[in-house]
Design an enzyme around this catalytic site. Structure first.
Site, PDB file in Angstrom:
ATOM      1  N   LYS A  37       0.847  -1.194   0.000  1.00 23.60           N
ATOM      2  CA  LYS A  37       0.000   0.000   0.000  1.00 23.60           C
ATOM      3  C   LYS A  37       0.879   1.240   0.000  1.00 23.60           C
ATOM      4  O   LYS A  37       1.966   1.247   0.589  1.00 23.60           O
ATOM      5  CB  LYS A  37      -0.899   0.005   1.242  1.00 23.60           C
ATOM      6  CG  LYS A  37      -1.799  -1.218   1.349  1.00 23.60           C
ATOM      7  CD  LYS A  37      -2.540  -1.274   2.672  1.00 23.60           C
ATOM      8  CE  LYS A  37      -3.778  -0.439   2.664  1.00 23.60           C
ATOM      9  NZ  LYS A  37      -4.591  -0.656   3.887  1.00 23.60           N
TER      10      LYS A  37
ATOM     11  N   GLU B 114     -10.633   3.355  11.022  1.00 24.27           N
ATOM     12  CA  GLU B 114     -11.089   2.267  10.166  1.00 24.27           C
ATOM     13  C   GLU B 114     -10.425   0.949  10.591  1.00 24.27           C
ATOM     14  O   GLU B 114      -9.210   0.891  10.791  1.00 24.27           O
ATOM     15  CB  GLU B 114     -10.775   2.577   8.702  1.00 24.27           C
ATOM     16  CG  GLU B 114     -11.383   3.902   8.246  1.00 24.27           C
ATOM     17  CD  GLU B 114     -11.569   3.998   6.753  1.00 24.27           C
ATOM     18  OE1 GLU B 114     -11.073   3.121   6.027  1.00 24.27           O
ATOM     19  OE2 GLU B 114     -12.228   4.957   6.313  1.00 24.27           O
TER      20      GLU B 114
ATOM     21  N   ASN C 252      -8.945   8.406   8.918  1.00 18.12           N
ATOM     22  CA  ASN C 252      -9.238   9.515   8.015  1.00 18.12           C
ATOM     23  C   ASN C 252      -9.424  10.771   8.849  1.00 18.12           C
ATOM     24  O   ASN C 252     -10.329  10.843   9.681  1.00 18.12           O
ATOM     25  CB  ASN C 252     -10.494   9.238   7.197  1.00 18.12           C
ATOM     26  CG  ASN C 252     -10.291   8.092   6.222  1.00 18.12           C
ATOM     27  OD1 ASN C 252     -11.061   7.147   6.208  1.00 18.12           O
ATOM     28  ND2 ASN C 252      -9.257   8.153   5.414  1.00 18.12           N
TER      29      ASN C 252
ATOM     30  N   ARG D 116     -10.673  13.697   8.548  1.00 14.72           N
ATOM     31  CA  ARG D 116     -11.609  14.613   7.869  1.00 14.72           C
ATOM     32  C   ARG D 116     -13.020  14.077   8.055  1.00 14.72           C
ATOM     33  O   ARG D 116     -13.212  13.001   8.611  1.00 14.72           O
ATOM     34  CB  ARG D 116     -11.286  14.658   6.370  1.00 14.72           C
ATOM     35  CG  ARG D 116     -11.245  13.261   5.755  1.00 14.72           C
ATOM     36  CD  ARG D 116     -11.159  13.263   4.254  1.00 14.72           C
ATOM     37  NE  ARG D 116     -10.815  11.956   3.707  1.00 14.72           N
ATOM     38  CZ  ARG D 116     -11.653  10.944   3.534  1.00 14.72           C
ATOM     39  NH1 ARG D 116     -12.913  11.072   3.899  1.00 14.72           N
ATOM     40  NH2 ARG D 116     -11.250   9.794   3.013  1.00 14.72           N
TER      41      ARG D 116
END
Length: 447
Positions: free
Chosen positions: A158, A275, A290, A292
């Site tokens: 990733k 997450e 995240n 945001r």
């Protein structure tokens, strides 16, 4: 409280933020590119300023022009929405340097959680369970081969600065790794300007479960329950629901406390999302944070009654959280379908163009977040999402029935959409049972 906020975004999320500001009595400034001059958010804001040509790098990613527009308009704060500059630590720092409030977390939190390999290190040191993988970044193919042998195939490489499914490769043997490593690095470099990679054990067919977080400047952090985002196509979310169909109260409390621990590890303030991947044995692993507001935030609002955009603004204005963890209750069930301008039968090919007719569904417990209208010309330049359809029911069965009815009522003519594809998902027996995982679309549909 702020008198005026500039929204550094476009489309439905800009419209969403304008509505929250209007209810709070805050004046709004929209920014737009030349191709977006007739966009809904431009017409809805109190003021609008053009910040450049159509290409995102010349307009919605043009930091200098956006900051100039903010100063020119007299706005005291910038809300970045999601995408574009929302997780850009350089932009957050530039706002700070210009004495403009960035409605989001601190620069340090964005940097720490934005780099996925660094985030893993922080989570590991805080006792948050992470997917087995490399502790730092991998720079060469030789390092990748050694790491994969140590972790054990299958593995996933990733992009450290990644998101949106880009720079990700699933690898089942060394031969595959040698073939795709350079292309993954290249994709990461083009997409994020950073080609550093890291590697994780690939968890076969997990559920993707995320927890909504709110934190203030006084160290108070709460979670607003979970969302199941496992219905994905090529790592892109298609449909989300809350609560997660397989979540027990015991597991919710456990995962929620770990999510709060993760947020506290970076002194998080504002809205954010932790997450996790959840396997069949209820083991869960931190995947990313995240920093945001999320696309799928409305379903959390539907089951909690809490306006997350208003909470973001209040936190950025220095207010304490008015909520405690015990105040957060689940009321019913909510589902969100992302309505995209694309043709599923032609490989999900984007479908920009003029919207000749649109009729949006309504009724009790139905919400639409959108930036389109009759006669609007959807540009080819930006993301293909044109609307979010959100429904709320007393339970999951009612929410599914309401979403089916709403999708069948939804009409957009002039462009292709994925409305029929969403209906196929809603009528699928496996989805009805809630017995799905991240491999659901790949297994069930020939798309």
């Amino acid at each position: 409280m702020f008198n005026k906020i500039l929204i550094a975004n476009r489309g439905e999320i800009a419209v969403r933020i304008i509505r929250a500001c209007r209810e709070m009595g805050i004046h709004t400034v929209a920014i737009y590119s030349e191709i977006d001059k007739n966009a809904l958010h431009v017409n809805m804001a109190d003021e609008a300023i053009c910040v450049g040509p159509a290409k995102p790098q010349d307009s919605y990613l043009n930091m200098e022009n956006i900051l100039s527009a903010t100063v020119l308009s007299g706005a005291q704060a910038i809300h970045p929405g999601f995408g574009f500059l929302s997780e850009n630590s350089k932009f957050a720092q530039m706002c700070k340097d210009c004495n403009i409030v960035f409605i989001g977390p601190s620069v340090a939190a964005i940097e720490n959680m934005g780099n996925k390999s660094k985030a893993r290190e922080i989570m590991m040191s805080s006792g948050v369970p992470v997917i087995p993988g490399t502790e730092g970044s991998i720079d060469t193919l030789e390092e990748a081969v050694l790491a994969a042998k140590e972790i054990g195939y299958p593995v996933m490489i990733k992009a450290s600065s990644g998101g949106g499914g880009r720079g990700i490769r699933i690898i089942r043997n060394e031969e595959e790794l040698k073939k795709v490593f350079d292309s993954a690095k290249g994709e990461a470099r083009i997409s994020f300007g950073d080609d550093t990679m890291y590697m994780e054990k690939f968890i076969e067919n997990p559920r993707h479960v995320e927890f909504q977080i709110l934190g203030d400047s006084y160290g108070n952090i709460i979670h607003l329950m979970e969302r199941d985002c496992s219905i994905q196509r090529r790592n892109q979310k298609v449909l989300e629901e809350t609560p997660c169909p397989v979540m027990s109260q015991e597991l919710r409390e456990k995962m929620g406390s770990v999510a709060i621990r993760a947020a506290k590890a970076v002194n998080y303030k504002s809205a954010g999302t932790i997450e996790f991947l959840l396997d069949n044995d209820n083991n869960f692993y931190f995947m990313e944070m995240n920093t945001r507001i999320q696309v799928e935030h409305p379903i959390t609002e539907m089951i909690t009654g809490i306006d997350l955009i208003k909470e973001q603004i209040n936190i950025a204005a220095g207010e304490k959280l008015s909520l405690k963890q015990e105040d957060i209750k689940i009321n019913g069930h909510a589902i969100e379908c992302r309505i995209n301008a694309e043709n599923p039968k032609m490989g999900f090919r984007p479908s920009p163009g003029k919207i000749n007719i649109e009729h949006m569904p309504g009724g009790n417990g139905v919400r639409i977040d959108s930036g389109i209208y009759d006669g609007y010309i959807l540009p080819p330049t930006y993301d293909s999402m044109v609307a979010k359809l959100i429904v709320h029911g007393r339970d999951r069965k009612e929410a599914i029935a309401k979403m089916r009815r709403s999708l069948e009522e939804f009409l957009i003519e002039g462009i292709d959409t994925n409305i029929e594809f969403q209906l196929e998902i809603l009528y699928n027996p496996i989805f009805e049972k809630g017995d799905y995982n991240t491999g659901f679309i790949a297994k069930e549909f020939n798309y």
